[in-house]
Motif scaffolding. Structure first.
Motif, mmCIF file in Angstrom:
data_model
loop_
_atom_site.group_PDB
_atom_site.id
_atom_site.type_symbol
_atom_site.label_atom_id
_atom_site.label_comp_id
_atom_site.label_asym_id
_atom_site.label_seq_id
_atom_site.Cartn_x
_atom_site.Cartn_y
_atom_site.Cartn_z
ATOM 1 N N UNK A 160 37.768 32.576 40.640
ATOM 2 C CA UNK A 160 38.250 33.002 39.153
ATOM 3 C C UNK A 160 39.410 33.376 38.933
ATOM 4 N N UNK A 161 40.232 32.751 38.211
ATOM 5 C CA UNK A 161 42.016 33.022 38.058
ATOM 6 C C UNK A 161 41.810 34.432 37.411
ATOM 7 N N UNK A 162 40.998 34.469 36.439
ATOM 8 C CA UNK A 162 41.196 35.713 35.517
ATOM 9 C C UNK A 162 40.774 36.857 36.274
ATOM 10 N N UNK A 163 39.607 36.789 37.183
ATOM 11 C CA UNK A 163 39.378 37.922 38.105
ATOM 12 C C UNK A 163 40.458 38.310 38.930
ATOM 13 N N UNK A 164 40.909 37.504 39.533
ATOM 14 C CA UNK A 164 41.766 37.566 40.716
ATOM 15 C C UNK A 164 43.387 38.041 40.055
ATOM 16 N N UNK A 165 43.663 37.664 38.942
ATOM 17 C CA UNK A 165 45.016 38.079 38.652
ATOM 18 C C UNK A 165 44.941 39.257 37.870
ATOM 19 N N UNK A 166 43.797 39.841 37.353
ATOM 20 C CA UNK A 166 43.509 41.092 36.863
ATOM 21 C C UNK A 166 43.458 42.048 37.901
ATOM 22 N N UNK A 167 42.688 41.847 38.894
ATOM 23 C CA UNK A 167 42.634 42.664 39.748
ATOM 24 C C UNK A 167 43.851 42.853 40.794
ATOM 25 N N UNK A 168 44.564 41.914 40.746
ATOM 26 C CA UNK A 168 46.011 42.139 41.447
ATOM 27 C C UNK A 168 46.800 42.776 40.469
ATOM 28 N N UNK A 169 46.661 42.743 39.308
ATOM 29 C CA UNK A 169 47.616 43.435 38.171
ATOM 30 C C UNK A 169 47.265 45.045 38.338
ATOM 31 N N UNK A 170 45.927 45.222 38.402
ATOM 32 C CA UNK A 170 45.584 46.487 38.586
ATOM 33 C C UNK A 170 46.285 47.280 39.746
ATOM 34 N N UNK A 171 46.259 46.664 40.972
ATOM 35 C CA UNK A 171 46.766 46.819 42.109
ATOM 36 C C UNK A 171 48.291 47.264 42.169
ATOM 37 N N UNK A 172 48.873 46.204 41.632
ATOM 38 C CA UNK A 172 50.293 46.232 41.591
ATOM 39 C C UNK A 172 50.791 47.578 40.579
ATOM 40 N N UNK A 173 50.078 47.416 39.368
ATOM 41 C CA UNK A 173 50.230 48.683 38.409
ATOM 42 C C UNK A 173 50.200 50.018 39.007
ATOM 43 N N UNK A 180 48.239 24.788 42.865
ATOM 44 C CA UNK A 180 48.803 26.174 42.121
ATOM 45 C C UNK A 180 47.957 27.290 42.209
ATOM 46 N N UNK A 181 46.893 26.914 41.716
ATOM 47 C CA UNK A 181 45.704 28.098 41.591
ATOM 48 C C UNK A 181 45.492 28.661 43.074
ATOM 49 N N UNK A 182 45.333 27.681 43.889
ATOM 50 C CA UNK A 182 45.165 28.150 45.321
ATOM 51 C C UNK A 182 46.262 29.091 46.016
ATOM 52 N N UNK A 183 47.457 28.801 45.457
ATOM 53 C CA UNK A 183 48.555 29.703 45.947
ATOM 54 C C UNK A 183 48.518 30.995 45.212
ATOM 55 N N UNK A 184 48.174 30.823 43.955
ATOM 56 C CA UNK A 184 48.099 32.279 43.321
ATOM 57 C C UNK A 184 46.837 32.921 43.953
ATOM 58 N N UNK A 185 45.884 32.632 44.343
ATOM 59 C CA UNK A 185 44.717 33.411 44.866
ATOM 60 C C UNK A 185 45.173 33.827 46.106
ATOM 61 N N UNK A 186 45.830 33.089 46.867
ATOM 62 C CA UNK A 186 46.327 33.742 48.164
ATOM 63 C C UNK A 186 47.426 34.634 47.855
ATOM 64 N N UNK A 187 48.269 34.778 46.930
ATOM 65 C CA UNK A 187 49.248 35.924 46.732
ATOM 66 C C UNK A 187 48.439 36.834 46.355
ATOM 67 N N UNK A 188 47.438 36.688 45.295
ATOM 68 C CA UNK A 188 46.738 37.961 44.770
ATOM 69 C C UNK A 188 45.984 38.522 45.803
ATOM 70 N N UNK A 189 45.467 37.910 46.743
ATOM 71 C CA UNK A 189 44.665 38.367 47.740
ATOM 72 C C UNK A 189 45.311 39.266 48.708
ATOM 73 N N UNK A 190 46.840 38.966 48.795
ATOM 74 C CA UNK A 190 47.649 39.355 49.791
ATOM 75 C C UNK A 190 47.940 40.877 49.182
ATOM 76 N N UNK A 191 48.322 41.022 47.775
ATOM 77 C CA UNK A 191 48.480 41.971 47.198
ATOM 78 C C UNK A 191 47.419 43.076 47.179
ATOM 79 N N UNK A 192 46.048 42.578 47.191
ATOM 80 C CA UNK A 192 44.873 43.367 46.854
ATOM 81 C C UNK A 192 44.670 44.069 48.546
#
Lengths: 144, 144
Positions: free
Chosen positions: B11-24, A130-142
DNA sequence: AGCAAGTGCGTGTATTTACACATATCAGAA
DNA sequence: TTCTGATATGTGTAAATACACGCACTTGCT
């Protein structure tokens, strides 16, 4: 009518921001004994990772962190005040080279096990997959 | 040595926060013609969705939004100032009932197509499946 | 009735975020 | 050399975020 009821649950922005708030609280709480917040931990870790001996330029660091250049200015001011980071001018006098101090490296090392515990907690919630999936998705957004 | 280099990327925190910034930023930019930011849009949408005719309590609304109660106080102040939301005391005088105004419903309706465009952009980046996965993962993070 | 505990909410403070605007410096052209 | 555009960065302002603390009100017990 039903439409307005369905929008918030499926909104990518709402959901990722809500999750980011939650995750941030988890890491902030975990890092509390080390006297660091998640943003500062990330900043120090990125500085440690990108250290080529001469420091990193503000703009480059902001890019790696995926945050606005001016946001980094404010966040870095806190790290400077705490003596975790040092900023020096470059030969090109527009440039500012950022580097960890010895205290910054020490603080980062001190915080690492607390970060590890938080990260492990996330893995237990999402599973490794699940974490790997999350990282993949967030990277695609970035990367857009 | 290699460890410090590997932490930030995973890092889950770094990646989700970065994606949240981008999406926002994507949603803020899309909503700009409507004169709304993503947080305010979400707030109005949640008020519209939860409207039982009598308004929603602050604490309940904060829970649905997944944000701190005191954060909602500040965010709601902006919506009140703009006349998009109205806050009234309840019979229990500790309670504050929040409801959309007519202007708030109008503003929300005006913003909806811009939100739809941003949401569609995300879907094109992640695919429908990808977005569904992201929502599943974020929900799993929220519900802990 | 009166008090203690619990509930709902706001305020003070600090951090995180970014847009709009401004400044200083550099590089290349005339 | 001088100017012009590009580059690297900072500041003013406003919003978003949440912890620590405090206050008003209600509820239940005696």
């Amino acid at each position: 009518m039903a439409k307005s009821l369905l929008e918030p649950p499926s909104c990518a922005c709402f959901n990722i921001r809500r999750a980011a708030r939650k995750v941030t609280q988890i890491y902030d709480k975990a890092l509390r004994p080390a006297g660091l917040q998640a943003t500062q931990f990330t900043l120090l870790a990125m500085l440690a990772a990108g250290n080529d001996g001469n420091g990193i330029l503000m703009g480059s660091l902001a890019g790696r962190l995926g945050m606005d250049r001016t946001t980094l200015t404010r966040n870095l001011a806190i790290a400077e005040r705490a003596k975790w980071a040092l900023v020096r001018p470059g030969k090109d006098r527009r440039e500012r080279h950022v580097a960890l101090t010895a205290a910054g490296r020490k603080k980062l090392a001190q915080a690492r096990p607390y970060w590890q515990a938080a990260q492990q907690g996330i893995i237990e919630q999402l599973s490794e997959t699940g974490l790997a999936e999350l990282l993949t998705l967030t990277h695609r957004l970035d990367s857009s």
